[in-house]
Design a protein around this motif. Structure first.
Motif, PDB file in Angstrom:
ATOM      1  N   LYS A 130       0.828  -1.202   0.000  1.00  0.00           N
ATOM      2  CA  LYS A 130       0.000   0.000   0.000  1.00  0.00           C
ATOM      3  C   LYS A 130       0.863   1.253   0.000  1.00  0.00           C
ATOM      4  N   VAL A 131       0.360   2.303  -0.654  1.00  0.00           N
ATOM      5  CA  VAL A 131       1.024   3.603  -0.625  1.00  0.00           C
ATOM      6  C   VAL A 131      -0.010   4.645  -0.206  1.00  0.00           C
ATOM      7  N   THR A 132       0.334   5.423   0.794  1.00  0.00           N
ATOM      8  CA  THR A 132      -0.582   6.431   1.302  1.00  0.00           C
ATOM      9  C   THR A 132       0.007   7.822   1.137  1.00  0.00           C
ATOM     10  N   GLN A 133      -0.742   8.659   0.453  1.00  0.00           N
ATOM     11  CA  GLN A 133      -0.396  10.081   0.354  1.00  0.00           C
ATOM     12  C   GLN A 133      -1.545  10.818   1.039  1.00  0.00           C
ATOM     13  N   ALA A 134      -1.359  11.160   2.273  1.00  0.00           N
ATOM     14  CA  ALA A 134      -2.439  11.705   3.076  1.00  0.00           C
ATOM     15  C   ALA A 134      -2.844  13.113   2.659  1.00  0.00           C
ATOM     16  N   GLN A 135      -1.930  13.831   2.051  1.00  0.00           N
ATOM     17  CA  GLN A 135      -2.227  15.206   1.639  1.00  0.00           C
ATOM     18  C   GLN A 135      -2.906  15.180   0.274  1.00  0.00           C
ATOM     19  N   THR A 136      -4.175  15.533   0.251  1.00  0.00           N
ATOM     20  CA  THR A 136      -4.895  15.522  -1.013  1.00  0.00           C
ATOM     21  C   THR A 136      -4.512  16.739  -1.859  1.00  0.00           C
ATOM     22  N   GLU A 137      -4.500  17.899  -1.211  1.00  0.00           N
ATOM     23  CA  GLU A 137      -4.158  19.140  -1.914  1.00  0.00           C
ATOM     24  C   GLU A 137      -3.315  20.009  -1.009  1.00  0.00           C
ATOM     25  N   ILE A 138      -2.333  20.672  -1.618  1.00  0.00           N
ATOM     26  CA  ILE A 138      -1.504  21.635  -0.901  1.00  0.00           C
ATOM     27  C   ILE A 138      -1.418  22.886  -1.757  1.00  0.00           C
ATOM     28  N   SER A 139      -1.546  24.030  -1.113  1.00  0.00           N
ATOM     29  CA  SER A 139      -1.405  25.292  -1.834  1.00  0.00           C
ATOM     30  C   SER A 139      -0.434  26.174  -1.061  1.00  0.00           C
ATOM     31  N   VAL A 140       0.598  26.650  -1.733  1.00  0.00           N
ATOM     32  CA  VAL A 140       1.582  27.524  -1.093  1.00  0.00           C
ATOM     33  C   VAL A 140       1.880  28.693  -2.026  1.00  0.00           C
ATOM     34  N   VAL A 141       2.474  29.699  -1.449  1.00  0.00           N
ATOM     35  CA  VAL A 141       2.889  30.856  -2.239  1.00  0.00           C
ATOM     36  C   VAL A 141       4.265  30.581  -2.812  1.00  0.00           C
ATOM     37  N   GLU A 142       4.477  31.078  -3.995  1.00  0.00           N
ATOM     38  CA  GLU A 142       5.760  30.902  -4.671  1.00  0.00           C
ATOM     39  C   GLU A 142       6.915  31.251  -3.730  1.00  0.00           C
ATOM     40  N   LYS A 143       7.970  30.471  -3.845  1.00  0.00           N
ATOM     41  CA  LYS A 143       9.221  30.597  -3.099  1.00  0.00           C
ATOM     42  C   LYS A 143       9.164  29.929  -1.732  1.00  0.00           C
TER      43      LYS A 143
END
Lengths: 115, 116
Positions: free
Chosen positions: A3-16
């Motif tokens: 199994k592979v788990t990627q718990a973060q569905t979406e991430i939004s950050v500001v450039e840099k």
């Protein structure tokens, strides 16, 4: 079970900003490979890195770095000084003898970099 | 430049229609794969082939069949399309025969199928 788990569905950050994408895997095999793929808006998944289970050395490639820790069954991906072009869906994947050619993908993390 | 080419980027079909999705690779790879990609579910393997005329079921083969008459071409067939087969379909190829670990997958751009 594999199994592979990627718990973060979406991430939004500001450039840099720096951003880390998490990947946790499960396998009882002692020999296996882990991967990261990038899927830009065009749709085509692109291979980023491969790691085998006997090589725990972290890797750095430009702004990208990968932290493989067998003790926590994790293979995390960090982007330093993110750029808008890094916006994509990122998949972690696992390849083992037990899975018999069926490479197992996580559900993906959608990364959005805001200007 | 190495390439995996999928015949159609976008298709709209009606329930019950027979659908063919074609995939061609120019890298002389032994292995070819069909995945389905749905939000929150990642990539799920439908079928794969490690040689001409050989096929193996993946995790979700129901409702699908495949054909590999030539090494470079791997076709996915929906015998009678249903609305729950609306999805993005991704073809991939990799070198080496079955049993090899750590193979990099080369993907096509995907075929987005909508079944009405």
């Amino acid at each position: 079970a594999q199994k592979v788990t990627q718990a973060q569905t979406e991430i939004s950050v500001v450039e840099k900003e720096d951003v880390t994408l998490d990947c946790v895997y499960e396998t009882r095999d002692t020999t296996y490979y882990l991967f990261w793929y990038k899927q830009p808006p065009s749709g085509e998944l692109v291979f980023l890195i491969r790691r085998n289970s006997f090589d725990e050395q972290n890797e750095i490639s430009g702004r990208y770095s990968w932290n493989f820790q067998k003790s926590t069954s994790s293979f995390n991906f960090t982007i330093t000084a993110s750029q808008v072009v890094d916006s994509a869906v990122y998949f972690c994947a696992l390849d083992t003898f037990t899975s018999a050619s069926k490479i197992i993908f996580g559900s993906g993390t959608r990364l959005s970099i805001r200007p | 430049d190495v390439k995996v080419t999928q015949s159609s980027r976008y298709l709209v079909k009606r329930t019950g229609e027979k659908v063919f999705l074609e995939c061609v690779q120019d890298m002389d790879h032994e292995n070819m794969f069909w995945y389905r990609q749905d939000p929150g579910l990642g990539l799920r393997l439908i079928y794969f082939s490690y040689d001409v005329k050989m096929k193996e079921k993946g995790d979700i083969p129901e409702g699908y069949s495949v054909s590999r008459e030539k090494k470079e071409r791997f076709s996915l067939i929906l015998e009678s399309a249903s609305t729950n087969q609306t999805s993005m379909y991704l073809c991939a190829s990799s070198p080496d025969g079955t049993g090899s670990l750590g193979r990099e997958l080369f993907f096509g751009e995907g075929s987005r199928l909508t079944v009405l």
